[in-house]
Write a protein that holds these residues in place. Structure first.
Motif, short mmCIF file in Angstrom:
data_model
loop_
_atom_site.label_atom_id
_atom_site.label_comp_id
_atom_site.label_asym_id
_atom_site.label_seq_id
_atom_site.Cartn_x
_atom_site.Cartn_y
_atom_site.Cartn_z
N GLU A 33 0.88 -1.04 0.00
CA GLU A 33 0.19 0.23 0.11
C GLU A 33 0.83 0.89 -0.26
O GLU A 33 0.24 1.77 -0.33
CB GLU A 33 -0.86 -0.05 1.00
CG GLU A 33 -2.21 -0.71 1.12
CD GLU A 33 -3.05 -1.19 2.07
OE1 GLU A 33 -3.12 -0.17 4.01
OE2 GLU A 33 -3.80 -2.05 2.37
N THR A 34 1.94 1.27 0.64
CA THR A 34 2.83 1.98 0.59
C THR A 34 3.71 2.77 -0.37
O THR A 34 3.80 3.88 -1.27
CB THR A 34 3.67 2.17 1.48
OG1 THR A 34 3.18 2.03 2.64
CG2 THR A 34 4.53 3.63 2.33
N PHE A 35 4.69 1.63 -0.53
CA PHE A 35 5.14 2.11 -1.92
C PHE A 35 4.82 0.87 -3.27
O PHE A 35 5.71 1.26 -4.34
CB PHE A 35 7.22 1.00 -0.59
CG PHE A 35 7.03 1.88 0.29
CD1 PHE A 35 7.72 2.82 -0.08
CD2 PHE A 35 7.41 0.52 1.15
CE1 PHE A 35 8.35 3.73 0.67
CE2 PHE A 35 7.64 1.29 2.35
CZ PHE A 35 8.11 3.20 1.79
N ASP A 36 4.05 0.13 -3.38
CA ASP A 36 3.46 -0.74 -4.64
C ASP A 36 4.15 -1.71 -5.14
O ASP A 36 4.76 -1.59 -5.67
CB ASP A 36 3.64 0.66 -5.85
CG ASP A 36 2.27 -0.12 -6.73
OD1 ASP A 36 1.89 -0.92 -6.35
OD2 ASP A 36 2.68 0.40 -8.04
N ARG A 82 16.56 2.89 -0.28
CA ARG A 82 16.90 3.88 -1.91
C ARG A 82 15.84 3.17 -2.51
O ARG A 82 15.51 4.09 -3.47
CB ARG A 82 18.08 4.28 -1.39
CG ARG A 82 18.59 4.75 -2.70
CD ARG A 82 20.13 5.16 -3.22
NE ARG A 82 20.25 3.76 -3.19
CZ ARG A 82 21.04 2.52 -3.52
NH1 ARG A 82 22.13 3.01 -2.88
NH2 ARG A 82 21.09 1.61 -3.99
N ASP A 83 16.15 2.18 -2.83
CA ASP A 83 15.17 1.03 -3.85
C ASP A 83 13.18 2.06 -3.80
O ASP A 83 13.03 2.04 -4.85
CB ASP A 83 15.43 -0.04 -3.96
CG ASP A 83 16.80 -0.17 -4.57
OD1 ASP A 83 16.99 0.89 -4.85
OD2 ASP A 83 17.34 -1.00 -4.48
N ILE A 84 13.26 1.40 -2.28
CA ILE A 84 11.51 1.60 -2.83
C ILE A 84 10.61 3.13 -2.62
O ILE A 84 9.93 3.37 -2.67
CB ILE A 84 10.85 0.41 -1.63
CG1 ILE A 84 11.25 1.25 -0.29
CG2 ILE A 84 10.97 -0.53 -1.61
CD1 ILE A 84 11.02 0.00 1.11
N LEU A 85 11.78 4.00 -2.00
CA LEU A 85 11.62 5.34 -1.35
C LEU A 85 10.34 6.09 -2.75
O LEU A 85 9.88 7.23 -2.65
CB LEU A 85 12.43 6.21 -0.56
CG LEU A 85 12.24 7.51 0.29
CD1 LEU A 85 10.28 6.69 1.03
CD2 LEU A 85 12.75 7.62 1.23
N PRO A 86 11.18 5.93 -3.85
CA PRO A 86 11.10 7.03 -4.85
C PRO A 86 9.63 6.49 -5.24
O PRO A 86 8.80 7.35 -6.24
CB PRO A 86 12.13 6.59 -5.77
CG PRO A 86 13.58 6.34 -5.30
CD PRO A 86 12.99 5.62 -4.45
#
Length: 175
Positions: A33-36, A82-86
Protein backbone atom coordinates in the motif's frame (compact mmCIF):
# COMPACT_ATOMS: atom_id res chain seq x y z
CA UNK A 1 -18.48 -13.95 29.42
CA UNK A 2 -16.42 -12.15 32.07
CA UNK A 3 -14.54 -15.36 32.79
CA UNK A 4 -13.65 -15.73 29.07
CA UNK A 5 -12.31 -12.17 28.98
CA UNK A 6 -10.24 -12.77 32.10
CA UNK A 7 -8.58 -15.76 30.46
CA UNK A 8 -7.69 -13.69 27.37
CA UNK A 9 -6.23 -10.91 29.53
CA UNK A 10 -3.76 -13.35 31.11
CA UNK A 11 -2.78 -15.05 27.84
CA UNK A 12 0.64 -13.83 26.79
CA UNK A 13 1.83 -13.25 23.28
CA UNK A 14 3.92 -16.16 22.02
CA UNK A 15 6.64 -16.39 19.39
CA UNK A 16 4.73 -18.83 17.24
CA UNK A 17 3.48 -19.45 13.73
CA UNK A 18 0.41 -17.25 14.27
CA UNK A 19 2.57 -14.25 15.26
CA UNK A 20 4.84 -14.88 12.24
CA UNK A 21 1.71 -14.91 10.05
CA UNK A 22 0.47 -11.63 11.60
CA UNK A 23 3.88 -10.02 10.99
CA UNK A 24 4.03 -11.26 7.38
CA UNK A 25 0.52 -10.02 6.68
CA UNK A 26 1.22 -6.56 8.14
CA UNK A 27 4.57 -6.14 6.36
CA UNK A 28 3.23 -7.28 2.97
CA UNK A 29 0.20 -4.99 3.27
CA UNK A 30 2.21 -1.93 4.35
CA UNK A 31 4.84 -2.38 1.63
CA UNK A 32 2.20 -2.93 -1.06
CA UNK A 33 0.00 0.00 0.00
CA UNK A 34 2.83 2.44 0.73
CA UNK A 35 5.48 1.63 -1.86
CA UNK A 36 3.52 -0.42 -4.43
CA UNK A 37 5.99 -3.32 -4.07
CA UNK A 38 5.43 -6.98 -3.35
CA UNK A 39 7.57 -8.65 -0.70
CA UNK A 40 7.87 -12.35 0.05
CA UNK A 41 8.09 -13.56 3.65
CA UNK A 42 10.56 -16.33 4.40
CA UNK A 43 10.64 -19.03 7.07
CA UNK A 44 10.71 -17.54 10.57
CA UNK A 45 13.19 -18.65 13.19
CA UNK A 46 12.97 -18.59 16.97
CA UNK A 47 16.00 -18.54 19.23
CA UNK A 48 17.72 -17.27 22.39
CA UNK A 49 20.46 -14.72 23.00
CA UNK A 50 22.03 -12.00 20.92
CA UNK A 51 21.59 -11.84 17.18
CA UNK A 52 23.07 -9.59 14.49
CA UNK A 53 20.37 -8.16 12.26
CA UNK A 54 20.79 -7.40 8.57
CA UNK A 55 20.50 -3.73 7.89
CA UNK A 56 21.70 -0.17 8.03
CA UNK A 57 18.50 1.39 9.36
CA UNK A 58 16.02 -0.10 11.87
CA UNK A 59 12.72 1.07 13.27
CA UNK A 60 12.38 -0.10 16.88
CA UNK A 61 9.29 -0.12 19.13
CA UNK A 62 8.95 -1.38 22.69
CA UNK A 63 5.91 -3.48 23.60
CA UNK A 64 4.33 -4.34 26.94
CA UNK A 65 1.49 -6.58 28.12
CA UNK A 66 0.87 -7.18 31.85
CA UNK A 67 4.03 -9.15 32.85
CA UNK A 68 5.45 -9.27 29.31
CA UNK A 69 7.88 -6.81 27.78
CA UNK A 70 9.63 -6.85 24.48
CA UNK A 71 11.02 -5.18 21.41
CA UNK A 72 9.89 -5.14 17.80
CA UNK A 73 12.30 -4.02 15.08
CA UNK A 74 12.12 -3.60 11.32
CA UNK A 75 15.65 -3.83 9.87
CA UNK A 76 16.44 -2.77 6.30
CA UNK A 77 19.51 -1.90 4.27
CA UNK A 78 19.85 1.66 3.03
CA UNK A 79 19.85 0.21 -0.50
CA UNK A 80 16.39 -1.31 0.03
CA UNK A 81 14.98 1.96 1.37
CA UNK A 82 16.63 3.89 -1.49
CA UNK A 83 15.01 1.52 -4.00
CA UNK A 84 11.45 1.71 -2.64
CA UNK A 85 11.22 5.34 -1.43
CA UNK A 86 11.06 6.90 -4.94
CA UNK A 87 7.62 5.25 -5.29
CA UNK A 88 6.43 7.81 -2.72
CA UNK A 89 8.67 10.87 -3.17
CA UNK A 90 9.17 10.68 -6.93
CA UNK A 91 11.77 9.05 -9.13
CA UNK A 92 13.68 12.30 -9.73
CA UNK A 93 14.35 12.87 -6.01
CA UNK A 94 17.67 11.63 -4.62
CA UNK A 95 17.02 9.72 -1.38
CA UNK A 96 19.02 11.15 1.53
CA UNK A 97 19.95 9.48 4.79
CA UNK A 98 17.41 11.67 6.62
CA UNK A 99 14.64 10.68 4.19
CA UNK A 100 15.46 7.00 4.72
CA UNK A 101 15.33 7.42 8.50
CA UNK A 102 11.95 9.21 8.31
CA UNK A 103 10.55 6.57 5.93
CA UNK A 104 11.63 3.68 8.16
CA UNK A 105 10.06 5.39 11.18
CA UNK A 106 6.76 5.79 9.34
CA UNK A 107 6.64 2.28 7.88
CA UNK A 108 7.58 0.86 11.30
CA UNK A 109 4.61 2.70 12.82
CA UNK A 110 2.28 1.39 10.10
CA UNK A 111 3.46 -2.23 10.33
CA UNK A 112 3.41 -2.50 14.10
CA UNK A 113 0.12 -0.62 14.34
CA UNK A 114 -1.39 -3.27 12.05
CA UNK A 115 0.15 -6.08 14.10
CA UNK A 116 -1.25 -4.54 17.30
CA UNK A 117 -4.72 -4.30 15.70
CA UNK A 118 -4.59 -7.93 14.53
CA UNK A 119 -3.49 -9.11 17.97
CA UNK A 120 -6.15 -6.94 19.62
CA UNK A 121 -8.84 -8.65 17.55
CA UNK A 122 -7.65 -11.95 19.07
CA UNK A 123 -7.85 -10.59 22.62
CA UNK A 124 -4.27 -9.47 23.25
CA UNK A 125 -3.99 -6.11 24.94
CA UNK A 126 -0.58 -4.73 23.98
CA UNK A 127 0.87 -1.30 24.54
CA UNK A 128 3.37 0.00 21.99
CA UNK A 129 6.04 2.57 22.74
CA UNK A 130 7.09 5.49 20.60
CA UNK A 131 9.14 4.22 17.64
CA UNK A 132 12.77 5.20 17.28
CA UNK A 133 15.11 4.66 14.38
CA UNK A 134 18.64 3.30 14.74
CA UNK A 135 21.15 3.65 11.91
CA UNK A 136 24.63 2.39 11.17
CA UNK A 137 26.08 -0.30 8.94
CA UNK A 138 25.92 -3.69 10.64
CA UNK A 139 24.33 -2.30 13.80
CA UNK A 140 23.01 -4.51 16.56
CA UNK A 141 19.53 -4.40 18.05
CA UNK A 142 19.62 -6.18 21.38
CA UNK A 143 17.30 -6.38 24.36
CA UNK A 144 18.38 -6.07 27.98
CA UNK A 145 16.27 -8.89 29.33
CA UNK A 146 16.32 -12.62 29.17
CA UNK A 147 13.94 -13.97 26.65
CA UNK A 148 13.48 -15.46 23.25
CA UNK A 149 13.39 -13.84 19.85
CA UNK A 150 11.76 -14.41 16.49
CA UNK A 151 13.10 -13.22 13.15
CA UNK A 152 10.83 -13.11 10.11
CA UNK A 153 12.86 -12.50 6.92
CA UNK A 154 11.46 -10.84 3.81
CA UNK A 155 12.68 -10.68 0.24
CA UNK A 156 12.18 -7.71 -2.05
CA UNK A 157 13.79 -8.17 -5.47
CA UNK A 158 16.61 -10.28 -3.97
CA UNK A 159 17.12 -7.82 -1.11
CA UNK A 160 16.72 -9.18 2.41
CA UNK A 161 15.11 -7.32 5.28
CA UNK A 162 13.87 -8.59 8.62
CA UNK A 163 11.37 -8.12 11.40
CA UNK A 164 12.74 -9.03 14.80
CA UNK A 165 10.63 -9.61 17.92
CA UNK A 166 12.12 -10.25 21.37
CA UNK A 167 9.90 -11.13 24.34
CA UNK A 168 10.42 -11.67 28.05
CA UNK A 169 7.70 -12.81 30.45
CA UNK A 170 8.24 -12.02 34.12
CA UNK A 171 8.37 -15.22 36.20
CA UNK A 172 6.71 -13.97 39.36
CA UNK A 173 3.00 -14.41 39.91
CA UNK A 174 0.82 -11.29 40.09
CA UNK A 175 -0.28 -10.26 43.59
Amino acid sequence: MTQGLKVMETAHLALDEQLAHDIAKAVCKAMRETFDVEVTPGQFEVGDGMVSLVGDVSGVIGIAQSRLEGTLALCLTFETVRDILPQVVGKSISVTHEMAVDAVGEITNMIFGQIKADLGSRGFSLRLGIPCVVTGKGHFVSHFHRGRYMIVPFNLDDQLFQVYVALHVEDRKPR
